[in-house]
Design a protein around this motif. Structure first.
Motif, PDB file in Angstrom:
ATOM      1  N   MET A  30     -38.415  -7.457  33.964  1.00 33.34           N
ATOM      2  CA  MET A  30     -38.692  -7.760  32.558  1.00 33.34           C
ATOM      3  C   MET A  30     -40.203  -7.902  32.340  1.00 33.34           C
ATOM      4  O   MET A  30     -40.632  -8.491  31.337  1.00 33.34           O
ATOM      5  N   GLY A  31     -40.995  -7.378  33.269  1.00 33.10           N
ATOM      6  CA  GLY A  31     -42.450  -7.408  33.081  1.00 33.10           C
ATOM      7  C   GLY A  31     -43.062  -8.753  33.417  1.00 33.10           C
ATOM      8  O   GLY A  31     -42.443  -9.578  34.088  1.00 33.10           O
ATOM      9  N   HIS A  34     -45.503 -10.431  38.845  1.00 31.02           N
ATOM     10  CA  HIS A  34     -46.193 -11.360  39.749  1.00 31.02           C
ATOM     11  C   HIS A  34     -45.906 -10.930  41.179  1.00 31.02           C
ATOM     12  O   HIS A  34     -45.243  -9.890  41.407  1.00 31.02           O
ATOM     13  N   GLY A  36     -43.849 -11.887  43.295  1.00 30.67           N
ATOM     14  CA  GLY A  36     -42.423 -11.720  43.616  1.00 30.67           C
ATOM     15  C   GLY A  36     -42.004 -10.282  43.355  1.00 30.67           C
ATOM     16  O   GLY A  36     -41.374  -9.625  44.193  1.00 30.67           O
ATOM     17  N   HIS A  37     -42.372  -9.770  42.173  1.00 26.58           N
ATOM     18  CA  HIS A  37     -42.081  -8.361  41.858  1.00 26.58           C
ATOM     19  C   HIS A  37     -42.782  -7.441  42.866  1.00 26.58           C
ATOM     20  O   HIS A  37     -42.230  -6.439  43.302  1.00 26.58           O
ATOM     21  N   SER A  39     -43.428  -7.968  45.929  1.00 24.69           N
ATOM     22  CA  SER A  39     -42.721  -7.889  47.208  1.00 24.69           C
ATOM     23  C   SER A  39     -41.527  -6.942  47.101  1.00 24.69           C
ATOM     24  O   SER A  39     -41.190  -6.254  48.063  1.00 24.69           O
ATOM     25  N   LEU A  40     -40.905  -6.875  45.929  1.00 22.71           N
ATOM     26  CA  LEU A  40     -39.800  -5.926  45.731  1.00 22.71           C
ATOM     27  C   LEU A  40     -40.325  -4.482  45.784  1.00 22.71           C
ATOM     28  O   LEU A  40     -39.716  -3.605  46.406  1.00 22.71           O
ATOM     29  N   PHE A 147     -33.427  -5.858  44.300  1.00 20.95           N
ATOM     30  CA  PHE A 147     -33.364  -7.073  43.480  1.00 20.95           C
ATOM     31  C   PHE A 147     -33.766  -8.263  44.348  1.00 20.95           C
ATOM     32  O   PHE A 147     -33.693  -8.195  45.578  1.00 20.95           O
ATOM     33  N   ASP A 151     -32.548 -14.530  42.331  1.00 19.45           N
ATOM     34  CA  ASP A 151     -31.404 -14.461  41.427  1.00 19.45           C
ATOM     35  C   ASP A 151     -30.183 -14.041  42.246  1.00 19.45           C
ATOM     36  O   ASP A 151     -29.646 -12.955  42.074  1.00 19.45           O
ATOM     37  N   GLN A 154     -27.022 -13.035  40.435  1.00 24.57           N
ATOM     38  CA  GLN A 154     -27.230 -11.724  39.810  1.00 24.57           C
ATOM     39  C   GLN A 154     -26.990 -10.616  40.838  1.00 24.57           C
ATOM     40  O   GLN A 154     -26.314  -9.623  40.563  1.00 24.57           O
ATOM     41  N   PRO A 175     -36.279 -11.101  49.944  1.00 22.09           N
ATOM     42  CA  PRO A 175     -36.396 -12.567  50.032  1.00 22.09           C
ATOM     43  C   PRO A 175     -37.207 -13.163  48.878  1.00 22.09           C
ATOM     44  O   PRO A 175     -37.940 -12.449  48.186  1.00 22.09           O
ATOM     45  N   ILE A 176     -37.080 -14.465  48.707  1.00 23.44           N
ATOM     46  CA  ILE A 176     -37.797 -15.154  47.619  1.00 23.44           C
ATOM     47  C   ILE A 176     -39.274 -15.291  47.980  1.00 23.44           C
ATOM     48  O   ILE A 176     -39.619 -15.785  49.050  1.00 23.44           O
ATOM     49  N   LYS A 177     -40.107 -14.865  47.078  1.00 24.87           N
ATOM     50  CA  LYS A 177     -41.559 -15.019  47.281  1.00 24.87           C
ATOM     51  C   LYS A 177     -41.984 -16.337  46.626  1.00 24.87           C
ATOM     52  O   LYS A 177     -41.657 -16.599  45.469  1.00 24.87           O
ATOM     53  N   ALA A 184     -40.991 -21.209  43.877  1.00 20.38           N
ATOM     54  CA  ALA A 184     -40.575 -19.799  43.764  1.00 20.38           C
ATOM     55  C   ALA A 184     -41.316 -19.162  42.593  1.00 20.38           C
ATOM     56  O   ALA A 184     -41.336 -19.723  41.486  1.00 20.38           O
TER      57      ALA A 184
HETATM   58  P1  AMP Z   1     -37.365 -10.494  36.259  1.00 16.50           P
HETATM   59  O1  AMP Z   1     -38.560  -9.716  35.828  1.00 16.50           O
HETATM   60  O2  AMP Z   1     -37.568 -11.974  36.246  1.00 16.50           O
HETATM   61  O3  AMP Z   1     -36.105 -10.048  35.547  1.00 16.50           O
HETATM   62  O4  AMP Z   1     -37.136 -10.143  37.792  1.00 16.50           O
HETATM   63  C1  AMP Z   1     -37.046  -8.822  38.232  1.00 16.50           C
HETATM   64  C2  AMP Z   1     -36.635  -8.821  39.674  1.00 16.50           C
HETATM   65  O5  AMP Z   1     -37.603  -9.545  40.450  1.00 16.50           O
HETATM   66  C3  AMP Z   1     -35.284  -9.494  39.933  1.00 16.50           C
HETATM   67  O6  AMP Z   1     -34.576  -8.742  40.904  1.00 16.50           O
HETATM   68  C4  AMP Z   1     -35.676 -10.847  40.477  1.00 16.50           C
HETATM   69  O7  AMP Z   1     -34.692 -11.415  41.325  1.00 16.50           O
HETATM   70  C5  AMP Z   1     -36.927 -10.506  41.241  1.00 16.50           C
HETATM   71  N1  AMP Z   1     -37.779 -11.678  41.443  1.00 16.50           N
HETATM   72  C6  AMP Z   1     -38.234 -12.536  40.500  1.00 16.50           C
HETATM   73  N2  AMP Z   1     -38.954 -13.537  41.062  1.00 16.50           N
HETATM   74  C7  AMP Z   1     -38.942 -13.305  42.399  1.00 16.50           C
HETATM   75  C8  AMP Z   1     -39.495 -13.982  43.519  1.00 16.50           C
HETATM   76  N3  AMP Z   1     -40.209 -15.096  43.401  1.00 16.50           N
HETATM   77  N4  AMP Z   1     -39.293 -13.450  44.761  1.00 16.50           N
HETATM   78  C9  AMP Z   1     -38.566 -12.309  44.899  1.00 16.50           C
HETATM   79  N5  AMP Z   1     -38.014 -11.618  43.874  1.00 16.50           N
HETATM   80  C10 AMP Z   1     -38.200 -12.111  42.646  1.00 16.50           C
END
Ligand code: AMP
Length: 283
Positions: A30-31, A34, A36-37, A39-40, A147, A151, A154, A175-177, A184
């Motif tokens: 959803m933009g 950061h 976390g994104h 790392s994905l 993903f 979440d 989700q 994993p969670i960043k 988180a």
């Molecule tokens: P969002 O933009 O919040 O909808 O998140 C997009 C994707 O980034 C989703 O798959 C989230 O689970 C993932 N995501 C969001 N925050 C983190 C985080 N801190 N670590 C890892 N993945 C994340």
């Protein structure tokens, strides 16, 4: 890197890549990107030849009292971020493109996977998410999609959706960043003022305390969970939920068994932000 807005364009671009035999990974977001994104995106890069990122704030997953109107957005920075990470395509549709104007006749219903955690607290949330992810999967048709574990529910619901609706897409959970202090990362952390930001890691710290106690032999964590919630409330958090859940159905578990894996998940409000977090642990 190409930035495209319409369904026709993204379909054509992905088809073009696939005709060249390239493996395409998809990272829906959803933009307000950061680390976390990031790392994905980096995980996607290890697993595929080309990465498609979508940036779309999906109104269907916001309830009437949610933060749709104030959700952070910064497309310019997001695009620079994607470019730097070697993303091939960024899909930036608007709501008219995704949903059109005409009356809708279909709805997605989700059974017991949607009862607890955010499914219980946010009516319509996962119906909105599965609706848009279904659409995005049909539009982009990637080979795999990444993903975040942040979440977790989700991920489980989408995994089940992929299975039941026969999407030919491999799902990967990253994993969670976290920030250095354990919080988180989340786009919604932008709502925290300085004082709240300093308090925010207490959620994860409280959760770590519960996991440690369980791993030290506490098999009925109910009263410790209540104690942690009370401590958080004393520090101006408002609790939504905190509990231990089964990994598959995400149902509450009150009596744990040694050697099994569980999900500890929590959600709190702090100022204007709603924070969620989880830890997967073995008992
Ligand atoms: P969002 O933009 O919040 O909808 O998140 C997009 C994707 O980034 C989703 O798959 C989230 O689970 C993932 N995501 C969001 N925050 C983190 C985080 N801190 N670590 C890892 N993945 C994340």
């Amino acid at each position: 890197m190409k930035v495209v807005k319409t369904i026709e364009e993204i379909r054509q671009e992905v088809r073009f890549l696939k005709e060249k035999g390239r493996k395409v990974a998809f990272v829906p977001t959803m933009g307000a990107l950061h680390d976390g994104h990031l790392s994905l995106i980096r995980l996607a890069r290890e697993l595929a030849d080309d990465i498609v990122v979508s940036i779309y704030v999906n109104p269907e997953q916001f309830g009437p009292n949610d933060d749709l109107d104030s959700y952070p957005s910064n497309l310019k920075d997001d695009l620079a971020f994607c470019e730097e990470e070697g993303v091939s395509l960024v899909f930036t549709p608007d709501t008219k493109i995704i949903y059109g104007d005409e009356k809708k006749y279909f709805k997605i219903e989700i059974d017991e996977l949607n009862t607890h955690l955010d499914g219980g607290s946010r009516p319509g949330y996962f119906q909105g998410i599965t609706l848009v992810v279904n659409k995005l999967f049909n539009i982009v048709e990637p080979d795999l999609a990444v993903f975040g574990q942040k979440d977790y529910q989700q991920f489980q619901i989408i995994q089940q959706m992929v299975y039941e609706f026969n999407h030919d897409i491999e799902l990967i959970m990253a994993p969670i960043k976290r920030a250095d202090d354990g919080l988180a990362l989340s786009s919604r952390n932008a709502y925290l003022n300085e004082k709240e930001r300093a308090l925010a890691p207490l959620l994860y710290q409280g959760m770590q305390r519960v996991v440690k106690a369980i791993q030290d032999g506490l098999l009925k964590p109910e009263s410790l969970l209540k104690e942690v919630q009370k401590d958080l409330e004393a520090k101006s958090f408002k609790n939504d939920y905190l509990g231990v859940f089964s990994m598959d159905k995400m149902a509450p578990v009150t009596s744990l068994q040694k050697g099994k894996r569980y999900l500890l998940a929590g959600a709190v409000y702090l100022g204007k932000a709603r924070l969620i977090d989880n830890i997967i642990f073995e008992c």
